[in-house]
Write a protein that holds these residues in place. Structure first.
Motif, short mmCIF file in Angstrom:
data_model
loop_
_atom_site.label_atom_id
_atom_site.label_comp_id
_atom_site.label_asym_id
_atom_site.label_seq_id
_atom_site.Cartn_x
_atom_site.Cartn_y
_atom_site.Cartn_z
N VAL A 18 0.74 -1.11 0.13
CA VAL A 18 -0.15 0.03 0.04
C VAL A 18 0.81 1.37 0.08
O VAL A 18 0.72 2.25 -0.64
CB VAL A 18 -0.89 0.03 1.30
N ILE A 19 1.85 1.09 0.76
CA ILE A 19 2.82 2.15 0.81
C ILE A 19 3.72 2.42 -0.23
O ILE A 19 3.73 3.83 -0.72
CB ILE A 19 3.48 2.37 2.05
N LEU A 46 8.85 11.05 -2.41
CA LEU A 46 9.07 11.29 -1.14
C LEU A 46 9.86 10.14 -0.75
O LEU A 46 9.63 9.15 -0.39
CB LEU A 46 7.59 11.00 -0.50
N PHE A 76 11.42 9.48 1.79
CA PHE A 76 11.39 9.14 3.19
C PHE A 76 10.42 7.75 3.32
O PHE A 76 10.60 6.96 4.44
CB PHE A 76 10.85 9.93 4.29
N LEU A 77 9.69 7.62 2.02
CA LEU A 77 8.68 6.43 2.36
C LEU A 77 9.31 5.00 2.54
O LEU A 77 8.76 4.10 3.21
CB LEU A 77 7.72 6.41 1.10
N MET A 85 -2.52 -0.31 -5.30
CA MET A 85 -2.89 0.09 -3.67
C MET A 85 -4.24 -0.93 -3.42
O MET A 85 -4.17 -1.49 -2.42
CB MET A 85 -2.90 1.34 -3.57
N ARG A 133 -0.34 8.60 -0.35
CA ARG A 133 0.62 7.51 0.39
C ARG A 133 1.03 7.92 1.67
O ARG A 133 1.43 6.80 2.50
CB ARG A 133 1.50 6.98 -0.74
N SER A 134 1.37 9.19 1.69
CA SER A 134 1.83 9.60 3.14
C SER A 134 0.79 9.38 4.07
O SER A 134 0.79 9.12 5.41
CB SER A 134 2.43 11.15 3.17
N TYR A 135 -0.61 9.56 3.65
CA TYR A 135 -1.57 9.06 4.81
C TYR A 135 -1.70 7.73 5.14
O TYR A 135 -1.96 7.53 6.20
CB TYR A 135 -2.91 9.59 3.88
N ALA A 136 -1.44 6.83 4.16
CA ALA A 136 -1.44 5.70 4.38
C ALA A 136 -0.40 5.49 5.42
O ALA A 136 -0.57 4.44 6.26
CB ALA A 136 -1.08 4.88 3.07
N ALA A 137 0.98 6.20 5.12
CA ALA A 137 1.96 5.80 6.03
C ALA A 137 1.69 6.31 7.36
O ALA A 137 1.81 5.48 8.58
CB ALA A 137 3.18 6.73 5.64
#
Lengths: 101, 200, 788
Positions: A23-24, B93, B95-96, A32, C765-769
């Motif tokens: 997902v990420i 991003l 950092f992900l 996703m 995706r940052s939300y998911a994180a």
């Protein structure tokens, strides 16, 4: 020895982790979504494992409900993805950043 | 019976390998169609697990609903949208990746710990024989569903109805409006507007 | 004793006002409106006189019933909270009977006069509706049977005064004057409200809480129900001890505090120092209004209240002393200012203030019946003078400046003759009304025992009488005698502008004034005409629309070139004649024994006596004339039998019921009367000789500018309040604090949002994180729980 409960739980945890990572990491919306389905499934496995090892029906009934919900969610989710695609012309979730303040 | 146990374990290991392999494949694959196929593989292996656990009904439903309906739907959408391979774009991003790995590790650790505790807990039910259990049969699930779990059942049906309506609303063609405005001196202006998702 | 016709006295003017307002506005017929207005007052007058003088069903006339019993009409109980009760009910006892009689009668005459004076005005109906409303309020004030209902009337007359002074709505100075009147009254009302509360508390502390003027036992109301009993507040007060004569009594919270608070209200309503400043400005209203409200009725409401609460005042000697001093000071101050005014109405306005000062002086020394007597005679001659001046103004086409008059006696003989009687009355010439009342006040002041400076007050009163004679003579001489100055182009004063403009037309001659309507007038903004001395502006203005007339059309009021003043029509002169007769003979009602050589023994005083208080330790002189100290407390109106007039050959009485006449008192009174007559004659002679020769003599600037009181008030009170409000309250508090808080909340929210939005980069995706992070925390919690 027969497969233990802990084996099933471990497997489920692994699958769940894989789903989370997917997902990420994945950028495609549909990918996703499929990872989310994977996570749901691993949880289903946990439920069924517990139901089987504790001789309790509730686990399986709950799995049934979860599956129904997952189906509904799939329908709506894919609808959203289609609408997103129509708007943005791209399935990249990074492009859907209108929420940026 | 050692042979039966051993066989069971063997089956288990095979299925587990299949599941994990398909799962990893799904995450790694860039082509979404291949990922969908991998996911189907995951579902099949999970169905096998359910059979091992003596839940035939659930296994059947898994194949029918998940592999048969949901994945078909996903494949339809992939085909409809003509999704292409994911291009290797530089990750915006940065950092992900480390965050994901870190998160996954923590998750795994917690899960392992929980599993260990479960395994070490003294709560024990006499090891039910999966083959002879009456739990997973369709009949018992049906009975439970319509007695104890009647309310969730009904609610789930409503939920599905809502999902249907929602999906239709979301996926329909944008409505085109013809707005007619009348001027002060009686002239009519016609304006064509489209209702899109972001201006509903 | 119940008689519900009493309520009709109050209701009739109200009905007249309503009819005039609703129907008169549609009908727009002057005859109808005038008739309705005068008829409603006429009804009140007739009923008032009947109730006062005739024996209604054996209950006894209000004025002459023995023992003194009021005619009452309880309508309903207005409010009853705890042990506080206020009713809506009317009562006519001797005091209010006298008041009602002359208020309605003089009011009727003024209404009749006004139908002629206001002829041609555009809002005829509104004027008479307001005038009737005023009469309703005034009658409520006078006939109300408790302090609160009286206060309703008190406020109501203030309101009607505002409406009527500001009747000419398109003139700014009328509006300003109206506001000034209302605000000055309002400052006084603060005192009255607090005074009423004090009376209630004092009576409650004594065990019989009440604010009623009368005891109510065995009455029935309008629908026949029994009225619950009510005690007389002032009977309760009559049982209390006298406050000490110290300054501390003022703030001690007892009888003196209540008395002084009520008096503050009286200074507002009756135009005493320090709140008299509204009365001269109130002359911006139409003349009938000035006559009715600011001469005869409203301004006497303060005196009425004090006399009604006389039980309270005789027990508050400090308050009485203050009232006397303020009354005397006001009388003198206003008389000196009146000497230097050039507008005929302003002279009369200051004269009113001065005469009110006399009334207050009388109250202050305990001579309450003398005060009421002066109220009555003053109503006669001041209304006469005002209406006469209205007639003069009308005949002069709304010229009010006396410097432009002169020699009018051959053009307006009736007005001249009637104003002559008014002039003699106010100056204090014997036989005329003013002499009896003013002299009685001066005598009582001279011989008062209530304080030690009676002589000084008497002397001030005497000086005021002289100055009164002088300025009234000046007014008469400048107006009626001498050379005719109206043909000269002269700087005019502030004319009765809007009224003038009712008739201002380029070609209107003197007699067309009767038929011209308000539509003829040019529409100017009000500032253009004020002070025609600013000739440059007025020349420009006049040049615009006056092509035909020569330069004599500078003023749109005042006579045109070659025009002569004319006598007023009968509808205006008839009330003048009636009032003149009253001014001549009305005073005989109160002629004292000493001066009338035993023929009349002050029937006025005897009628009024049972209802007003006598000082408990009063020895001789002012109120009762008996030489002995009186042990028992003062009487109320319910149970004292007035002693007949026969017993007074120097024998002192108990109870202080009547005036005993010892030879030395008679002698003193005659001497003092002689002194006042001499001084009045001296004043008239001085004014005559001086002003006949030099009618336009310039009076001292200080007096003409009224000692700059308005300017002083402006600088010390009004400007600081305005600045304080603008800078302090508005800028600092409202804009700074309150808006600051409100805006500050918004600013804080916005800034907080600005900060918080940094958390949302928009990437799904940052939300998911972050969701994963949350999930980890939850799972970790459970794992930790498991570990324990």
């Amino acid at each position: 020895m027969t497969p233990q409960l802990s084996w099933y739980l471990a497997l489920s945890a692994v699958m769940f982790t894989i789903g989370v990572a997917g997902v990420i990491l994945k950028r495609n919306a549909i990918s996703m979504f499929m990872c989310i389905e994977l996570m749901l499934n691993s949880v289903n496995l946990t439920f069924v494992a517990f139901s089987s090892f504790f001789n309790n029906l509730n686990g399986q009934l709950f799995v049934f409900i979860v599956m129904a919900v997952a189906a509904a969610e799939a329908a709506v989710g894919l609808g959203i993805i289609i609408a997103l695609f129509r708007n943005r012309e791209s399935l990249d979730v990074d492009d859907a950043n209108l929420l940026k303040l | 019976m050692i042979i039966a146990d051993l066989f069971q374990t063997l089956i288990w290991i095979v299925l587990a390998g299949l599941a994990i392999g398909s799962g990893v494949a799904m995450v790694v694959q860039r082509n979404p169609l291949y990922a969908a196929i991998s996911l189907i593989g995951v579902f099949i292996s999970f169905a096998g697990f359910y059979l091992l656990l003596g839940a035939p009904f659930i296994a059947a439903v898994q194949v029918i609903v998940y592999a048969g309906a949901i994945m078909v739907l996903v494949v339809f959408v992939i085909m409809l949208l003509n999704v292409e391979e994911e291009v290797r774009k530089p990750l915006r991003l940065k950092f992900l990746i480390p965050a994901a790995i870190f998160g996954a590790a923590i998750l795994f650790a917690q899960a392992a710990f929980i599993i260990y505790s479960v395994g070490a807990s003294p709560v024990r039910v006499p090891n039910a024989d999966a083959a002879n259990s009456q739990i997973g049969l369709t009949k018992s699930i049906g009975t439970g569903l319509f007695t104890d779990y009647l309310l969730p059942f009904e609610i789930t049906s409503i939920l599905i109805l809502m999902a249907i309506v929602g999906a239709i609303t979301l996926a329909r063609r944008p409505t085109v409006l013809l707005l007619v405005e009348e001027d002060y001196d009686g002239k009519k202006h016609v304006e064509r507007r489209t209702l899109k998702i972001d201006n509903i | 004793m119940t008689n519900h016709w009493l309520s009709l006295i109050v209701a009739a003017p109200l009905i007249g006002a309503v009819i005039n307002w609703l129907v008169g506005r549609r009908v727009r017929s002057e005859a109808f409106i005038g008739f309705v207005a005068c008829a409603s007052i006429g009804v009140s007058t007739v009923i008032a006189f009947i109730l006062a003088f005739t024996d209604n069903n054996g209950a006894g006339a209000a004025l002459f019933s023995e023992p003194a019993r009021p005619v009452m009409s309880h309508l309903w109980t207005w409010m009853e909270v705890g042990n506080f009760r206020a009713d809506v009910g009317f009562a006519m006892d001797r005091l209010s009977g006298i008041y009602v009689c002359f208020v309605t009668f003089v009011g009727l005459l003024i209404h009749i006069f006004a139908t002629g004076y206001m002829h041609g005005d555009k809002s005829y109906y509104r004027f008479f509706a307001y005038l009737n409303l005023f009469m309703f309020m005034m009658l409520t004030l006078v006939l109300g049977d408790n302090l609160l209902l009286m206060f309703v009337g008190w406020e109501g007359v203030g309101l009607c005064s505002y409406l009527l002074i500001g009747y000419y709505v398109d003139r700014k100075e009328a509006g300003d004057a109206a506001k000034k009147a209302f605000i000055a009254n309002r400052v006084g009302d603060w005192g009255v409200i607090l005074g009423i509360m004090f009376v209630f508390f004092i009576t409650a502390a004594a065990g019989a809480p009440s604010i009623s003027f009368f005891e109510k036992t065995d009455l029935t109301n309008l629908v026949g129900n029994q009225v619950p009993a009510m005690t007389n507040a002032f009977a309760t007060i009559a049982t209390m001890a006298v406050d000490p004569f110290t300054i501390n009594a003022l703030i001690a919270g007892g009888l003196t505090s209540a008395a002084i608070l009520l008096f503050i209200g009286a200074t507002g309503k009756s135009a005493q120092i320090p709140l008299f400043v509204w009365l001269p400005d109130a002359m911006a209203g139409p003349t009938p209004v000035s006559a009715l409200i600011h001469a005869a009725t409203m301004v006497t409401a303060g005196v009425y209240m004090i006399v009604r609460c006389s039980e309270l005042y005789v027990r508050a000697p400090t308050a009485m002393a203050i009232i006397a001093v303020i009354g005397a000071a006001t009388a003198l101050l206003a008389a000196t200012i009146g000497l230097a005014q050039n507008d005929i109405k302003k002279v009369l306005a200051y004269s009113t203030v001065s005469q009110l000062g006399y009334m207050m002086l009388a109250c202050g020394v305990g001579a309450f019946s003398a005060a009421i007597f002066h109220v009555m005679t003053h109503a006669f001659f001041k209304a006469l003078l005002f209406l006469g001046s209205g007639s003069v103004i009308h005949g002069m086409h709304h010229e009010q400046d006396m410097r432009r008059m002169g020699g009018l006696k051959k053009y307006m003989p009736i007005t001249f003759a009637t104003m002559l009687t008014g002039w003699l009355a106010i100056s204090g010439i014997p036989i005329f009304a003013g002499f009896w009342s003013k002299d009685e006040i001066l005598y009582k002041t001279f011989s008062t025992q209530s304080n030690s400076f009676g002589l000084i007050l008497w002397f001030v009163g005497l000086c005021t009488a002289v100055i009164t004679a002088i300025y009234m003579t000046r007014l008469m001489v400048m107006t009626f005698w001498g050379t005719e100055r109206f043909a000269e182009a002269h700087a005019g004063g502030q004319g009765d502008e809007a009224h003038a403009q009712a008739f201002a037309d380029k070609k209107t001659t003197a007699h067309d004034a009767q038929t011209a309507t308000i539509d003829d007038r040019q529409h100017h903004s009000p500032d253009e005409h004020v002070g025609a001395a600013t000739s440059h502006a007025s020349h420009q203005v006049h040049a615009v629309h006056d092509e035909h007339d020569d330069e004599d059309a500078h003023e749109h009021h005042g006579l045109a070139h070659g025009q002569k003043p004319h006598e007023s029509p009968l509808v205006m002169t008839l009330p003048l004649i009636i009032l003149a007769v009253l001014s001549v003979f009305g005073g005989l009602l109160g002629a004292p024994y000493a001066l009338s050589l035993g023929a009349i023994d002050n029937p006025f005083h005897h009628t009024l006596e049972p209802v007003i208080a006598h000082e408990p330790n009063f020895v001789g002189g002012a109120a009762n004339g008996a030489d002995d100290a009186h042990g028992s407390p003062a009487t109320t109106e319910t149970h004292s039998a007035p002693v007949s007039a026969n017993e007074h050959e120097g024998v002192p009485h108990g109870e202080g019921a009547t005036a005993a006449h010892t030879p030395e008192e008679i002698f003193t009174e005659r001497v003092l009367a002689g002194v006042s007559i001499l001084l009045a004659a001296f004043g008239i002679g001085l004014g005559w000789t001086y002003f006949q020769r030099r009618p336009l003599a310039q009076m001292p600037r200080l007096l003409e500018n009224k000692y700059y009181v308005d300017e002083i008030y402006d600088a010390t009170i009004i400007e600081p309040i305005k600045d304080g409000s603008r800078v302090g309250l508005w800028r600092i508090l409202d804009v700074g604090v309150i808006d600051g808080i409100v805006n500050g909340v918004g600013t804080v929210a916005r800034e907080a949002g600005n900060g918080a939005r940094q958390l949302q980069p928009g990437f799904v995706r940052s939300y998911a994180a972050i969701i994963l992070l949350g999930a980890l925390l939850v799972i970790g919690y459970f794992a930790a729980a498991l570990a324990r």
